[in-house]
Design a protein around this motif. Structure first.
Motif, PDB file in Angstrom:
ATOM      1  N   PRO A 253      -7.959  -3.334  -1.537  1.00  0.00           N
ATOM      2  CA  PRO A 253      -7.232  -4.597  -1.398  1.00  0.00           C
ATOM      3  C   PRO A 253      -5.945  -4.593  -2.220  1.00  0.00           C
ATOM      4  CG  PRO A 253      -9.109  -4.875  -2.864  1.00  0.00           C
ATOM      5  CD  PRO A 253      -9.223  -3.498  -2.284  1.00  0.00           C
ATOM      6  N   PRO A 254      -4.889  -5.212  -1.706  1.00  0.00           N
ATOM      7  CA  PRO A 254      -3.646  -5.319  -2.478  1.00  0.00           C
ATOM      8  C   PRO A 254      -3.810  -6.324  -3.612  1.00  0.00           C
ATOM      9  CG  PRO A 254      -3.456  -6.606  -0.487  1.00  0.00           C
ATOM     10  CD  PRO A 254      -4.783  -5.886  -0.404  1.00  0.00           C
ATOM     11  N   LEU A 255      -2.896  -6.234  -4.567  1.00  0.00           N
ATOM     12  CA  LEU A 255      -2.935  -7.146  -5.709  1.00  0.00           C
ATOM     13  C   LEU A 255      -1.499  -7.352  -6.178  1.00  0.00           C
ATOM     14  CD1 LEU A 255      -5.520  -6.979  -8.564  1.00  0.00           C
ATOM     15  CD2 LEU A 255      -3.117  -7.210  -9.143  1.00  0.00           C
ATOM     16  N   GLY A 278       4.805  -0.802  -6.612  1.00  0.00           N
ATOM     17  CA  GLY A 278       3.470  -0.392  -7.038  1.00  0.00           C
ATOM     18  C   GLY A 278       2.623   0.232  -5.946  1.00  0.00           C
ATOM     19  N   ILE A 279       3.128   1.248  -5.282  1.00  0.00           N
ATOM     20  CA  ILE A 279       2.322   1.962  -4.278  1.00  0.00           C
ATOM     21  C   ILE A 279       1.468   2.994  -5.019  1.00  0.00           C
ATOM     22  CG2 ILE A 279       2.351   3.440  -2.240  1.00  0.00           C
ATOM     23  CD1 ILE A 279       3.313   0.670  -1.607  1.00  0.00           C
ATOM     24  N   THR A 280       0.190   2.701  -5.184  1.00  0.00           N
ATOM     25  CA  THR A 280      -0.657   3.576  -6.003  1.00  0.00           C
ATOM     26  C   THR A 280      -0.994   4.889  -5.304  1.00  0.00           C
ATOM     27  OG1 THR A 280      -2.665   2.452  -5.245  1.00  0.00           O
ATOM     28  CG2 THR A 280      -1.640   1.649  -7.286  1.00  0.00           C
ATOM     29  N   GLY A 303       7.541   2.661 -10.540  1.00  0.00           N
ATOM     30  CA  GLY A 303       8.312   1.452 -10.837  1.00  0.00           C
ATOM     31  C   GLY A 303       7.460   0.397 -11.503  1.00  0.00           C
ATOM     32  N   ALA A 304       6.278   0.154 -10.951  1.00  0.00           N
ATOM     33  CA  ALA A 304       5.354  -0.822 -11.540  1.00  0.00           C
ATOM     34  C   ALA A 304       4.911  -0.380 -12.928  1.00  0.00           C
ATOM     35  CB  ALA A 304       4.144  -1.005 -10.629  1.00  0.00           C
ATOM     36  N   ALA A 305       4.657   0.929 -13.088  1.00  0.00           N
ATOM     37  CA  ALA A 305       4.207   1.444 -14.380  1.00  0.00           C
ATOM     38  C   ALA A 305       5.266   1.244 -15.461  1.00  0.00           C
ATOM     39  CB  ALA A 305       3.849   2.928 -14.255  1.00  0.00           C
ATOM     40  N   THR A 306       6.526   1.552 -15.135  1.00  0.00           N
ATOM     41  CA  THR A 306       7.584   1.412 -16.141  1.00  0.00           C
ATOM     42  C   THR A 306       7.884  -0.055 -16.441  1.00  0.00           C
ATOM     43  OG1 THR A 306       9.288   1.618 -14.412  1.00  0.00           O
ATOM     44  CG2 THR A 306       8.654   3.622 -15.556  1.00  0.00           C
ATOM     45  N   VAL A 307       7.809  -0.900 -15.413  1.00  0.00           N
ATOM     46  CA  VAL A 307       8.056  -2.333 -15.624  1.00  0.00           C
ATOM     47  C   VAL A 307       6.976  -2.949 -16.512  1.00  0.00           C
ATOM     48  CG1 VAL A 307       7.902  -4.568 -14.428  1.00  0.00           C
ATOM     49  CG2 VAL A 307       9.474  -2.795 -13.605  1.00  0.00           C
ATOM     50  N   PRO A 328       3.987  -5.672  -7.123  1.00  0.00           N
ATOM     51  CA  PRO A 328       3.161  -5.693  -5.912  1.00  0.00           C
ATOM     52  C   PRO A 328       2.437  -4.351  -5.792  1.00  0.00           C
ATOM     53  CG  PRO A 328       5.473  -5.353  -5.357  1.00  0.00           C
ATOM     54  CD  PRO A 328       5.416  -5.547  -6.835  1.00  0.00           C
ATOM     55  N   LEU A 329       1.103  -4.379  -5.789  1.00  0.00           N
ATOM     56  CA  LEU A 329       0.293  -3.159  -5.847  1.00  0.00           C
ATOM     57  C   LEU A 329      -0.521  -2.989  -4.570  1.00  0.00           C
ATOM     58  CD1 LEU A 329      -1.027  -3.796  -9.469  1.00  0.00           C
ATOM     59  CD2 LEU A 329       0.569  -1.972  -8.856  1.00  0.00           C
ATOM     60  N   CYS A 330      -0.422  -1.818  -3.973  1.00  0.00           N
ATOM     61  CA  CYS A 330      -1.244  -1.508  -2.799  1.00  0.00           C
ATOM     62  C   CYS A 330      -1.146  -0.021  -2.496  1.00  0.00           C
ATOM     63  CB  CYS A 330      -0.821  -2.331  -1.578  1.00  0.00           C
ATOM     64  SG  CYS A 330       0.788  -1.865  -0.888  1.00  0.00           S
ATOM     65  N   GLU A 331      -1.940   0.437  -1.534  1.00  0.00           N
ATOM     66  CA  GLU A 331      -1.836   1.796  -1.019  1.00  0.00           C
ATOM     67  C   GLU A 331      -1.143   1.755   0.340  1.00  0.00           C
ATOM     68  OE1 GLU A 331      -5.813   3.961  -2.894  1.00  0.00           O
ATOM     69  OE2 GLU A 331      -5.815   3.302  -0.803  1.00  0.00           O
ATOM     70  N   ASN A 332      -0.500   2.861   0.695  1.00  0.00           N
ATOM     71  CA  ASN A 332       0.094   3.001   2.031  1.00  0.00           C
ATOM     72  C   ASN A 332      -0.674   4.088   2.763  1.00  0.00           C
ATOM     73  OD1 ASN A 332       1.817   2.796   4.238  1.00  0.00           O
ATOM     74  ND2 ASN A 332       3.330   4.217   3.374  1.00  0.00           N
TER      75      ASN A 332
END
Length: 514
Positions: A253-255, A278-280, A303-307, A328-332
């Motif tokens: 699920p996205p978060l 945040g594309i994990t 990007g999410a990690a550095t922010v 914004p975190l999710c998988e593609n």
């Protein structure tokens, strides 16, 4: 005694290997890293103030050995000495280059600071290889840079290995600038947090676990950072159709992660907004990537990690500034539910997007995050993303590409990067590129533009600009600096965590009135 010490010095690595059976002797004691400068226009060394004090305590043995152990110690090179001091069985002497070189306009960084980071990291690694567990470090005239070099150089991602690297504690040798040292440690720990997140395998760092790690970090350090973990229901309520179109192909699920740090004594101060992609894990979706090197896409949430690491670091430094971090975190992923090339989706601001390439997904999730970010009334917006391979082609790992509509914002980011050595370089935001993304057959925008292979980093930035109304916005494309081979000597091989320190230094500049 002098000849014995000389033989030990000259034997170099071979001598180290002979001592491998007694490395426990070293691990229970302390090691020391000292710096030396090159003399201008001649052979020989110029000791730092700390090294000169140590030399005096050894009755000049250090100077004597440096003179007879070979040519001048060049920048980035190091030598190991044994038996010089009873408190330090091993002493690593590192070359700092020329003294007082300062800011280099051609290189766009402070050469002295970079030399110190590289040299100290090399010395610390030498002692770590000897399994020395406690290392004292010469401040080399810039204790913050020395601390950054030590902490960044000793980082290793070995959480999932049975055999781990020796854990080394470091401290400043003497008390020349303990405040600068402490500040450097915090800066480096921030970047190391980003490296930890980026290096983790995608089955260990999912959107949920990413958010949990950030929450745990905030809780364990008792920092004044408020964290909000927004669920799928909230994302749907916000009508983030572009974000959801990327997330729907995955079982994870996205978060939507939101961090707030209110450090300004003025509660009315508008916040600085940081937004991170945040594309994990990025498989490319239906537009599947080649399998070679796809494993590196575990770090597509850089990007999410550095922010997030930057907000946490700013809080640890107690910077008098208000910061908001969005991720914004999710998988593609490809699946029966995944977005198909040619599909049209609607972003939060109502604009429709023709998705001709599902591997250009980062700009989709950032579009909705930027729309939401504007509702928080920020002073300025900086988004950070491993967005395009074209950025890597353009600049490689030398610098982060910056696209911005604000000269003021560019000047602040550039000034910060000169201090940190983690450079930025300004890229164009011409209408030439905007026309390519707004010329779409089925929708308001196309996610890859008219000429998909030409100016890819620029058209991606132009796409994001369509979701920005703030007069002070910058897009940082960090695809080229995502990982490190040997380009930055104090980072070692692996995910880099760049440009965390530049973001923190930028926030610090705003906090202190720039």
């Amino acid at each position: 005694m002098t000849m014995l010490l000389l033989r030990r010095c000259l034997s170099g690595k071979n001598y180290c290997r002979r001592f491998s059976t007694t490395q426990s002797h070293f691990s229970d004691r302390k090691g020391l890293v000292l710096g030396v400068f090159e003399k201008e226009g001649e052979e020989g060394h110029h000791l730092t103030e700390t090294a000169a004090g140590f030399d005096q305590s050894t009755s000049g043995k250090l100077s004597e050995l440096l003179k007879i152990s070979g040519p001048s110690l060049k920048k980035g090179k190091s030598r190991l000495f044994y038996g010089l001091h009873e408190d330090f069985p091993c002493v690593a002497v590192v070359g700092l280059g020329k003294a007082d070189t300062g800011v280099c306009g051609a290189e766009n960084w402070d050469t002295s600071k970079e030399n110190i980071r590289a040299a100290v990291s090399a010395g610390c690694r030498l002692l770590q290889d000897l399994e020395v567990k406690h290392v004292e470090v010469d401040g080399c005239g810039d204790a913050q840079s020395a601390a950054e070099g030590a902490a960044l150089g000793l980082f290793a991602y070995d959480q999932l290995k049975t055999k781990k690297k020796t854990k080394v504690t470091t401290k400043l040798h003497g008390s020349a600038d303990s405040t600068g040292w402490a500040k450097g440690v915090v800066y480096a720990e921030g970047q190391n947090l980003a490296r930890l997140l980026m290096e983790g395998p995608a089955n260990h760092i999912t959107p949920t676990t990413f958010a949990n790690i950030i929450e745990e970090k905030i809780s364990s350090s008792a920092q004044q950072v408020a964290i909000h973990k927004r669920s799928v229901a909230w994302i749907e309520e916000q009508q983030m159709g572009a974000f959801l179109s990327v997330a729907r192909g995955s079982e994870e699920p996205p978060l939507f992660l939101e961090l707030h740090y209110n450090g300004s004594p003025d509660n009315t101060q508008a916040p600085l907004l940081l937004v991170g992609k945040g594309i994990t894990f990025d498989s490319g979706g239906i537009s599947l990537k080649p399998s070679q090197s796809m494993d590196a896409m575990r770090a597509d949430m850089g990007g999410a990690a550095t922010v997030c690491a930057s907000v946490i670091t700013a809080a640890a430094l107690k910077l008098p500034v208000n910061l908001i971090g969005l991720a914004p975190l999710c998988e593609n992923m490809p699946s029966g539910k995944a977005t198909k090339p040619g599909d049209v989706v609607k972003a939060k601001n109502g604009k429709t997007i023709q998705v001709d390439n599902t591997d250009a997904e980062g700009r989709l999730i950032l579009a909705d995050a930027l729309c939401y970010g504007h509702t928080l009334n920020p002073k300025a917006i900086v988004n950070v993303a491993t967005l395009t391979g074209a950025m890597d082609v353009a600049l490689g790992s030398a610098a982060t590409g910056v696209f911005t509509n604000s000269d003021w914002l560019w000047e602040q980011l550039h000034k910060a990067s000169v201090v940190t050595g983690d450079r930025v370089w300004r890229m164009p935001l011409f209408q030439h590129y905007t026309r390519q993304v707004t010329d779409s057959q089925l929708a308001d925008l196309n996610n890859i533009g008219k000429y998909s292979r030409s100016g890819g980093a620029c058209t991606a930035a132009a796409f994001l600009r369509e979701f920005v109304t703030s007069p002070h916005w910058a897009h940082l494309d960090i695809a080229g600096v995502m990982s490190n081979k040997d380009e930055v000597p104090y980072l070692g091989k692996g995910m880099s965590g760049r440009p965390t320190r530049t973001l923190v230094e930028f926030a610090a500049g705003l906090a202190h009135g720039n």
